[in-house]
Write a protein that holds these residues in place. Structure first.
Motif, mmCIF file in Angstrom:
data_model
loop_
_atom_site.group_PDB
_atom_site.id
_atom_site.type_symbol
_atom_site.label_atom_id
_atom_site.label_comp_id
_atom_site.label_asym_id
_atom_site.label_seq_id
_atom_site.Cartn_x
_atom_site.Cartn_y
_atom_site.Cartn_z
ATOM 1 N N ILE A 1 7.113 -5.241 3.756
ATOM 2 C CA ILE A 1 7.151 -4.084 2.857
ATOM 3 C C ILE A 1 6.136 -4.254 1.742
ATOM 4 N N ILE A 2 6.081 -5.453 1.177
ATOM 5 C CA ILE A 2 5.135 -5.739 0.096
ATOM 6 C C ILE A 2 3.693 -5.564 0.578
ATOM 7 N N GLN A 3 3.393 -6.065 1.769
ATOM 8 C CA GLN A 3 2.040 -5.916 2.307
ATOM 9 C C GLN A 3 1.658 -4.444 2.444
ATOM 10 N N LEU A 4 2.615 -3.617 2.875
ATOM 11 C CA LEU A 4 2.349 -2.185 3.024
ATOM 12 C C LEU A 4 2.159 -1.513 1.668
ATOM 13 N N LEU A 5 2.989 -1.880 0.699
ATOM 14 C CA LEU A 5 2.873 -1.307 -0.635
ATOM 15 C C LEU A 5 1.556 -1.692 -1.300
ATOM 16 N N GLU A 6 1.031 -2.839 -0.931
ATOM 17 C CA GLU A 6 -0.237 -3.311 -1.497
ATOM 18 C C GLU A 6 -1.454 -2.789 -0.734
ATOM 19 N N GLY A 7 -1.191 -1.932 0.256
ATOM 20 C CA GLY A 7 -2.289 -1.247 0.927
ATOM 21 C C GLY A 7 -2.722 -1.809 2.265
ATOM 22 N N LYS A 8 -2.053 -2.833 2.753
ATOM 23 C CA LYS A 8 -2.432 -3.392 4.043
ATOM 24 C C LYS A 8 -2.051 -2.422 5.163
ATOM 25 N N LYS A 9 -2.895 -2.328 6.162
ATOM 26 C CA LYS A 9 -2.627 -1.431 7.292
ATOM 27 C C LYS A 9 -1.525 -2.009 8.172
ATOM 28 N N ILE A 10 -0.678 -1.142 8.680
ATOM 29 C CA ILE A 10 0.442 -1.608 9.494
ATOM 30 C C ILE A 10 -0.061 -2.249 10.789
ATOM 31 N N SER A 11 -1.227 -1.848 11.240
ATOM 32 C CA SER A 11 -1.803 -2.444 12.457
ATOM 33 C C SER A 11 -2.151 -3.914 12.243
ATOM 34 N N GLU A 12 -2.243 -4.331 10.970
ATOM 35 C CA GLU A 12 -2.573 -5.717 10.642
ATOM 36 C C GLU A 12 -1.331 -6.555 10.344
ATOM 37 N N ILE A 13 -0.147 -5.952 10.523
ATOM 38 C CA ILE A 13 1.108 -6.650 10.196
ATOM 39 C C ILE A 13 1.944 -6.795 11.474
ATOM 40 N N PRO A 14 1.871 -7.927 12.157
ATOM 41 C CA PRO A 14 2.637 -8.105 13.397
ATOM 42 C C PRO A 14 4.121 -8.305 13.111
ATOM 43 N N PRO A 15 4.983 -8.021 14.073
ATOM 44 C CA PRO A 15 6.425 -8.263 13.902
ATOM 45 C C PRO A 15 6.705 -9.746 13.651
ATOM 46 N N LEU A 16 7.796 -9.999 12.932
ATOM 47 C CA LEU A 16 8.204 -11.373 12.650
ATOM 48 C C LEU A 16 9.500 -11.699 13.384
ATOM 49 N N TYR A 17 9.598 -12.957 13.849
ATOM 50 C CA TYR A 17 10.792 -13.417 14.550
ATOM 51 C C TYR A 17 11.323 -14.675 13.864
ATOM 52 N N PRO A 18 12.631 -14.927 13.950
ATOM 53 C CA PRO A 18 13.210 -16.096 13.264
ATOM 54 C C PRO A 18 12.622 -17.409 13.770
ATOM 55 N N SER A 19 12.408 -18.323 12.850
ATOM 56 C CA SER A 19 11.957 -19.665 13.203
ATOM 57 C C SER A 19 13.177 -20.556 13.401
ATOM 58 N N LEU A 20 12.961 -21.785 13.827
ATOM 59 C CA LEU A 20 14.057 -22.744 13.995
ATOM 60 C C LEU A 20 14.789 -22.933 12.673
ATOM 61 N N GLN A 21 14.040 -22.925 11.579
ATOM 62 C CA GLN A 21 14.636 -23.147 10.258
ATOM 63 C C GLN A 21 15.507 -21.966 9.812
ATOM 64 N N ASP A 22 15.328 -20.814 10.463
ATOM 65 C CA ASP A 22 16.134 -19.641 10.120
ATOM 66 C C ASP A 22 17.510 -19.666 10.791
ATOM 67 N N HIS A 23 17.772 -20.682 11.630
ATOM 68 C CA HIS A 23 19.057 -20.803 12.325
ATOM 69 C C HIS A 23 19.960 -21.796 11.595
ATOM 70 N N HIS A 24 21.250 -21.506 11.640
ATOM 71 C CA HIS A 24 22.209 -22.409 10.995
ATOM 72 C C HIS A 24 23.552 -22.304 11.702
ATOM 73 N N GLY A 25 24.222 -23.436 11.833
ATOM 74 C CA GLY A 25 25.526 -23.474 12.485
ATOM 75 C C GLY A 25 26.664 -23.574 11.490
ATOM 76 N N VAL A 26 27.761 -22.897 11.778
ATOM 77 C CA VAL A 26 28.961 -22.953 10.945
ATOM 78 C C VAL A 26 30.166 -23.076 11.869
ATOM 79 N N VAL A 27 31.098 -23.972 11.525
ATOM 80 C CA VAL A 27 32.294 -24.198 12.354
ATOM 81 C C VAL A 27 33.543 -24.088 11.483
#
Length: 328
Positions: A279-305
């Motif tokens: 969102i910030i990149q778009l608000l700052e004028g970057k073209k959406i064609s230059e912004i690829p989708p993002l996917y979770p990294s290993l560090q974005d995963h967490h376990g809870v029991v």
């Protein structure tokens, strides 16, 4: 043309003119750039996504009501209200529109061709028809996926249930996201040496009956982020308890409330932070064609029991680790 008819036409024209003036006067206006967030409904995972977006924006100086305006709307999981919600949000003339969940994003993509769209909390944007390639934006659409690593999840589940051989999963026949989840689960299960029993659900009211399909056939049940299935988690857990089947949930909030045994998934707060970056990149004028989708990294995963649920199923000697939290 009679004089009376002329007066009627003049009066009608005046009404239209003043109606337009009133509309222009009342239409929402703001000197601040506005980000509109179209939400599927109130749920902990979506709430965390919104929190991540807000805090991600603020961390980069985009403070609500100071340097940016936010307008958030929800349909409370009613798909028939999505077009009206989007129409209302578009009236605010947003600089960026954010869509939470596949049903909302699909309607927004089909109705908005000019304003940049950032999706969030969507498992497979390609399967959902939002983009054509997983690594590239498409037209005016990009976003932040919540696609978790199901191989990591199944490894986590097998550590808790080493004798498990079969996982059960409910999926909505009306959501492309759910078909993608089943495909991903089947691929991950094959690598983990597990089988999958996937049960289709047409409507949420069918879930209690469809749950019987798991009896004596699965060793645990996985509940994903489906807009149809996830809100019915209490119903799923109640039925699973009667069959003595452990339940794992994509979102950790249910584990913290001791509703389900465990969760090993994506941190939805981080999914929101990833969306905020775009969102910030778009608000700052970057073209959406230059912004690829993002996917979770290993560090974005967490376990809870849940210790309480673990004891219910005879699981003892739980240990905390850097990426796993035990809830007492």
């Amino acid at each position: 043309m009679s004089i009376r008819f002329k007066y009627i036409l003049i009066g009608f024209s005046i009404l239209i003119f003043f109606g337009f003036i009133v509309f222009e006067f009342c239409r929402p206006k703001s000197s601040l750039p506005l980000v509109a967030i179209a939400n599927w409904g109130p749920h902990s995972s979506l709430d965390e996504t919104v929190r991540g977006i807000k805090e991600g924006l603020e961390a980069k100086g985009f403070k609500e009501n100071e340097t940016i305006s936010l307008k958030i709307s929800s349909v409370n999981f009613d798909p028939s209200l999505i077009p009206q919600m989007i129409s209302n949000l578009r009236a605010y003339r947003p600089k960026v529109m954010v869509a939470l969940s596949t049903p909302v994003a699909q309607v927004l993509k089909n109705s908005e061709k000019e304003v940049p769209i950032v999706f969030a909390s969507i498992t497979d944007p390609v399967e959902g028809g939002l983009i054509h390639h997983s690594e590239k934006s498409h037209e005016n659409v990009t976003g932040s996926s919540d696609q978790q690593d199901l191989e990591l999840f199944l490894s986590f589940a097998k550590d808790l249930l080493p004798k498990a051989q079969t996982v059960g999963i409910l999926y909505s026949t009306g959501e492309a996201n759910d078909f993608a989840l089943v495909n991903l689960m089947e691929k991950a299960a094959q690598k983990a040496g597990l089988k999958v029993v996937a049960v289709p659900v047409d409507q949420s009211r069918d879930i209690p009956q469809r749950m019987h399909s798991f009896k004596d056939k699965v060793d645990f049940i996985y509940v994903g982020t489906s807009g149809t299935i996830q809100p019915a988690l209490p119903t799923i857990v109640a039925a699973a308890d009667r069959m003595n089947i452990p339940v794992f949930n994509a979102d950790s909030e249910a584990v913290r409330k001791n509703q389900v045994l465990g969760s090993f998934g994506v941190t939805y707060y981080q999914v929101g932070r990833n969306a905020a970056t775009m969102i910030i990149q778009l608000l700052e004028g970057k073209k959406i064609s230059e912004i690829p989708p993002l996917y979770p990294s290993l560090q974005d995963h967490h376990g809870v029991v849940s210790k309480k649920r673990a004891e219910q199923f005879g699981i003892l000697n739980l240990k905390n680790s850097p990426n796993i939290t035990i809830i007492e």
